[in-house]
Design a protein around this motif. Sequence first.
Motif, PDB file in Angstrom:
ATOM      1  N   ARG A   1       0.825  -1.214   0.000  1.00 25.70           N
ATOM      2  CA  ARG A   1       0.000   0.000   0.000  1.00 25.70           C
ATOM      3  C   ARG A   1       0.855   1.259   0.000  1.00 25.70           C
ATOM      4  NH1 ARG A   1      -2.848  -2.766   4.110  1.00 25.70           N
ATOM      5  NH2 ARG A   1      -1.974  -1.357   5.680  1.00 25.70           N
ATOM      6  N   GLU A   2       2.031   1.173   0.579  1.00 25.56           N
ATOM      7  CA  GLU A   2       2.891   2.351   0.743  1.00 25.56           C
ATOM      8  C   GLU A   2       4.216   2.138   0.014  1.00 25.56           C
ATOM      9  OE1 GLU A   2       1.644   4.895   2.096  1.00 25.56           O
ATOM     10  OE2 GLU A   2      -0.021   4.148   3.316  1.00 25.56           O
ATOM     11  N   ARG A   3       4.156   1.740  -1.235  1.00 31.61           N
ATOM     12  CA  ARG A   3       5.355   1.349  -1.988  1.00 31.61           C
ATOM     13  C   ARG A   3       6.412   2.446  -2.056  1.00 31.61           C
ATOM     14  NH1 ARG A   3       5.166  -3.131  -5.469  1.00 31.61           N
ATOM     15  NH2 ARG A   3       7.292  -2.519  -5.981  1.00 31.61           N
ATOM     16  N   ARG A   4       5.985   3.709  -2.038  1.00 32.28           N
ATOM     17  CA  ARG A   4       6.963   4.791  -2.233  1.00 32.28           C
ATOM     18  C   ARG A   4       7.967   4.887  -1.091  1.00 32.28           C
ATOM     19  NH1 ARG A   4       2.263   7.135  -0.462  1.00 32.28           N
ATOM     20  NH2 ARG A   4       2.374   8.889   1.014  1.00 32.28           N
ATOM     21  N   PHE A   5       7.663   4.267   0.043  1.00 27.01           N
ATOM     22  CA  PHE A   5       8.569   4.331   1.179  1.00 27.01           C
ATOM     23  C   PHE A   5       9.465   3.100   1.296  1.00 27.01           C
ATOM     24  CE2 PHE A   5       4.777   6.753   2.960  1.00 27.01           C
ATOM     25  CZ  PHE A   5       5.289   7.982   2.579  1.00 27.01           C
ATOM     26  N   PHE A   6       9.307   2.115   0.390  1.00 32.69           N
ATOM     27  CA  PHE A   6      10.044   0.867   0.511  1.00 32.69           C
ATOM     28  C   PHE A   6      10.674   0.486  -0.830  1.00 32.69           C
ATOM     29  CE2 PHE A   6       6.762   0.860   3.745  1.00 32.69           C
ATOM     30  CZ  PHE A   6       7.460   0.466   4.879  1.00 32.69           C
ATOM     31  N   THR A   7      11.656  -0.391  -0.770  1.00 27.61           N
ATOM     32  CA  THR A   7      12.373  -0.820  -1.966  1.00 27.61           C
ATOM     33  C   THR A   7      11.916  -2.219  -2.379  1.00 27.61           C
ATOM     34  OG1 THR A   7      14.166  -1.886  -0.738  1.00 27.61           O
ATOM     35  CG2 THR A   7      14.363   0.484  -1.170  1.00 27.61           C
ATOM     36  N   ALA A   8      12.350  -2.622  -3.576  1.00 26.72           N
ATOM     37  CA  ALA A   8      12.054  -3.970  -4.050  1.00 26.72           C
ATOM     38  C   ALA A   8      12.695  -5.014  -3.146  1.00 26.72           C
ATOM     39  CB  ALA A   8      12.544  -4.129  -5.489  1.00 26.72           C
ATOM     40  N   ASP A   9      13.863  -4.698  -2.581  1.00 28.73           N
ATOM     41  CA  ASP A   9      14.527  -5.633  -1.664  1.00 28.73           C
ATOM     42  C   ASP A   9      13.696  -5.841  -0.399  1.00 28.73           C
ATOM     43  OD1 ASP A   9      16.630  -6.017  -3.371  1.00 28.73           O
ATOM     44  OD2 ASP A   9      17.931  -4.513  -2.414  1.00 28.73           O
ATOM     45  N   ASP A  10      13.039  -4.778   0.081  1.00 25.81           N
ATOM     46  CA  ASP A  10      12.174  -4.910   1.259  1.00 25.81           C
ATOM     47  C   ASP A  10      11.050  -5.902   0.986  1.00 25.81           C
ATOM     48  OD1 ASP A  10      13.613  -3.010   2.715  1.00 25.81           O
ATOM     49  OD2 ASP A  10      12.440  -1.353   1.869  1.00 25.81           O
ATOM     50  N   ILE A  11      10.462  -5.787  -0.198  1.00 26.71           N
ATOM     51  CA  ILE A  11       9.352  -6.665  -0.561  1.00 26.71           C
ATOM     52  C   ILE A  11       9.831  -8.109  -0.699  1.00 26.71           C
ATOM     53  CG2 ILE A  11       7.653  -7.175  -2.357  1.00 26.71           C
ATOM     54  CD1 ILE A  11       7.541  -4.155  -2.899  1.00 26.71           C
ATOM     55  N   ALA A  12      10.951  -8.304  -1.386  1.00 27.68           N
ATOM     56  CA  ALA A  12      11.478  -9.650  -1.584  1.00 27.68           C
ATOM     57  C   ALA A  12      11.832 -10.301  -0.245  1.00 27.68           C
ATOM     58  CB  ALA A  12      12.701  -9.594  -2.493  1.00 27.68           C
ATOM     59  N   GLN A  13      12.394  -9.510   0.662  1.00 30.27           N
ATOM     60  CA  GLN A  13      12.767 -10.044   1.970  1.00 30.27           C
ATOM     61  C   GLN A  13      11.534 -10.503   2.744  1.00 30.27           C
ATOM     62  OE1 GLN A  13      15.132  -7.337   4.264  1.00 30.27           O
ATOM     63  NE2 GLN A  13      15.249  -8.667   6.053  1.00 30.27           N
ATOM     64  N   LEU A  14      10.458  -9.723   2.681  1.00 31.80           N
ATOM     65  CA  LEU A  14       9.223 -10.113   3.358  1.00 31.80           C
ATOM     66  C   LEU A  14       8.624 -11.368   2.738  1.00 31.80           C
ATOM     67  CD1 LEU A  14       7.490  -6.666   3.927  1.00 31.80           C
ATOM     68  CD2 LEU A  14       8.340  -8.216   5.689  1.00 31.80           C
ATOM     69  N   GLN A  15       8.667 -11.450   1.405  1.00 34.92           N
ATOM     70  CA  GLN A  15       8.129 -12.621   0.735  1.00 34.92           C
ATOM     71  C   GLN A  15       8.880 -13.880   1.143  1.00 34.92           C
ATOM     72  OE1 GLN A  15       5.377 -12.811  -1.131  1.00 34.92           O
ATOM     73  NE2 GLN A  15       5.686 -15.025  -1.172  1.00 34.92           N
ATOM     74  N   ARG A  16      10.193 -13.779   1.203  1.00 31.47           N
ATOM     75  CA  ARG A  16      10.988 -14.940   1.619  1.00 31.47           C
ATOM     76  C   ARG A  16      10.698 -15.317   3.073  1.00 31.47           C
ATOM     77  NH1 ARG A  16      15.007 -12.191  -1.462  1.00 31.47           N
ATOM     78  NH2 ARG A  16      15.863 -11.264   0.450  1.00 31.47           N
ATOM     79  N   ALA A  17      10.541 -14.307   3.909  1.00 31.14           N
ATOM     80  CA  ALA A  17      10.261 -14.576   5.320  1.00 31.14           C
ATOM     81  C   ALA A  17       8.911 -15.273   5.483  1.00 31.14           C
ATOM     82  CB  ALA A  17      10.278 -13.266   6.108  1.00 31.14           C
ATOM     83  N   GLU A  18       7.912 -14.828   4.728  1.00 26.02           N
ATOM     84  CA  GLU A  18       6.596 -15.463   4.814  1.00 26.02           C
ATOM     85  C   GLU A  18       6.650 -16.909   4.326  1.00 26.02           C
ATOM     86  OE1 GLU A  18       2.046 -15.094   3.041  1.00 26.02           O
ATOM     87  OE2 GLU A  18       3.598 -13.696   2.367  1.00 26.02           O
ATOM     88  N   GLN A  19       7.314 -17.134   3.183  1.00 23.41           N
ATOM     89  CA  GLN A  19       7.425 -18.492   2.650  1.00 23.41           C
ATOM     90  C   GLN A  19       8.133 -19.415   3.632  1.00 23.41           C
ATOM     91  OE1 GLN A  19       9.432 -17.944  -1.073  1.00 23.41           O
ATOM     92  NE2 GLN A  19       7.562 -17.438  -2.194  1.00 23.41           N
ATOM     93  N   ALA A  20       9.235 -18.932   4.213  1.00 24.18           N
ATOM     94  CA  ALA A  20       9.991 -19.757   5.157  1.00 24.18           C
ATOM     95  C   ALA A  20       9.144 -20.091   6.386  1.00 24.18           C
ATOM     96  CB  ALA A  20      11.268 -19.030   5.571  1.00 24.18           C
ATOM     97  N   ALA A  21       8.390 -19.106   6.878  1.00 30.62           N
ATOM     98  CA  ALA A  21       7.558 -19.331   8.059  1.00 30.62           C
ATOM     99  C   ALA A  21       6.444 -20.333   7.753  1.00 30.62           C
ATOM    100  CB  ALA A  21       6.974 -18.012   8.550  1.00 30.62           C
ATOM    101  N   LEU A  22       5.832 -20.237   6.579  1.00 30.03           N
ATOM    102  CA  LEU A  22       4.784 -21.184   6.195  1.00 30.03           C
ATOM    103  C   LEU A  22       5.341 -22.599   6.092  1.00 30.03           C
ATOM    104  CD1 LEU A  22       2.839 -19.187   3.450  1.00 30.03           C
ATOM    105  CD2 LEU A  22       1.944 -19.935   5.660  1.00 30.03           C
TER     106      LEU A  22
END
Length: 683
Positions: free
Chosen positions: A380-401
């Motif tokens: 929702r607030e993409r302008r404050f974050f980088t593509a690396d931030d998004i990728a890191q969250l995606q990996r964290a969610e996948q690993a936790a699942l």
Amino acid sequence: MASLAHPLRGELHKEAYAKVVEWRSPLPRIENHKCQAELQNTVRSVSWSRCLAIRSDRSILKLMTRTAEILGSDYDAPAQLPEQLEHYAPKRGIALAALKRAEAEGDAATVEVLHWELGLIDLWLSPAKGVSPYRGGTYEAYAKQYRISESTVAYGRERAKETRDVVLKLHYLSFVLLRSEPRGRTWIELQWELLTSCREYVSGCIQGSKSDPAHSMAVWIDSALSAAGPLMARPGVIRNEAYAEWSQWILGLAEESLTFPREEKKEYLRYRWLADYLEHLTDLPASAASPALQERSLGLLGEAAVFYESNPLEDVGSIRVAEAEAKLRRHWGEEGDKVHERKVRRTFAAIVRRAEFFEKTGKGFIAADAFREARQLVERERRFFTADDIAQLQRAEQAALNRGLEAGEIIPFKVSFKVPSQLMDYTQETPDKTAVALAEQAVRKIPNRKEIAEHVKETSTQTPLLAMARRTVISPGKVVGESKSPQTNLDLDVESRAMLQASLFGAAVSTTVARAAEATGLTEEHLIVPLFPLALDEDSLLFIRRGCERLIAQDFISATHILVLRIEDILRRHFRRLGVDTTEFKADVGDGTSRTDDVPFGKLMRLTLPDGRSVKEYLGSDLWEHLDSVLNSQTGLNLRNEIAHGLAGPQHCTAESAGIALALLYQLAYVVWLSSRAGTETE
């Protein structure tokens, strides 16, 4: 003294009341004598009852209700604060008991007054945004239930003057304000009276809490502030020179909340109400807060932020403080985007702290849910974050699942039931008749979503808590679906039941094919006969023959891979024959060149035919939904995507899946045949 049986009923009653209102202001004594005589003549000309009484003193005629007489003098005694504003049980119980007595005695006038009284007590003073104060319903329905009329406004106004109970007074004044014309000095004065009554109530709650700390008065004070907020914000209600004092009062209340009585071991509630109370400073003009007051307010919020950051499970408190601080800073003139970014980053940090806590404690699915929440915020607030931030969250969610799945955090719940073999076998005496029987049954077995929805609703009424529970649909390494409302729960349950029905019939198809091949000599040539309406070319038939041959041999991996992918190809070919453009032109693919692509399957299913019908209308709603759930829906079987993208596992290539694919081909053939027949009859 004259007694009035029915307040303000009929034109003469309204005339008499109008004179009372007109004569409330002081008049020369001799004129009052004339007015009193005239009023007495008016009263004598009609049949008054006992609801209201008119009395005269030296200079003023005053309208009084009979409520105190009916309910007793203790009814209007000061409230024992702290006491909640809504559901005012002590006084409501008195009024309700008196109503039952009056109904038993047949005292119609008293019954009406007590209905009014209960109607004003039951009014919601601080409903949520968008919710009606009339207990969530319309005024018309509320008025009918409590027999409210235009006269009830006058009754409420007089009761507000009579009572010494501030909770009752707030209810009376709130009703009068709701039903008053929103203009004029009288309207402003009414709001001022209501606002000061709110403040009186808050002060009484705080004072009373010192002798009775068990009450949840902070919640009730918050309700009073919510009711007072719109009044403080309305120009003219508070005098300009009084704004600073009101700001100081709100700040003092917020500071007082830090010392509200708390049970032992609940120190985490210390800052619970600070942000909620301070946020009401935005109801006043920005100039009402001095620099010193602003500094003190932001300092308190800073202390609360540090307090919440020390506990990763207090993310809700952290987020609430960040929201309140941002709202105050914007209100006091700070640059909006910087304030917003600060709030977003603090919110993000609070959610991630919670996720990392559960990750460390081995709660994979809970951690994944928190990482996903953080991901949603970042999107929702993409302008404050980088593509690396998004990728890191995606990996964290996948690993936790994946950790949650490996650790067995999901407990499988299975229900076994037996289906009689004769219900799963449609074998006939010849292979030709068997193929026809399968095709006919396939048409009958298209899940009826409307009927399924009725069954789901019936089940939901029997298990209401389960119907409201949030659902999450998980595949390895990803969340493929969520529901956060009863309606989305209903949609998921309907799809789940539709897929269960489809799987049962798919199993029946595979069972029939295997048994008929052995008993009657059924071959792939027999199975493709019912597909003649599709007008398939030899290339398509080559694939379908091979898929059917693999189905007969019970090679479900091959059969599923072949037949499922043919369905989309057949749909595209058929729609092109109907004149539908199933492609899309890309003017620039990124390097300055153009290209024409086939539209994605989801878009294909939403195209429009040349005659104006949608694909959904052409196929029929039930078959359209069935195709989408089987082939394309992440929360359904999703066979087309799993196979086409190389993601299919053994669980996708079963006897049920292969049987469903063949059944879908038969169902499409029937729709095409039906459409061509309708076209021929029209011609």
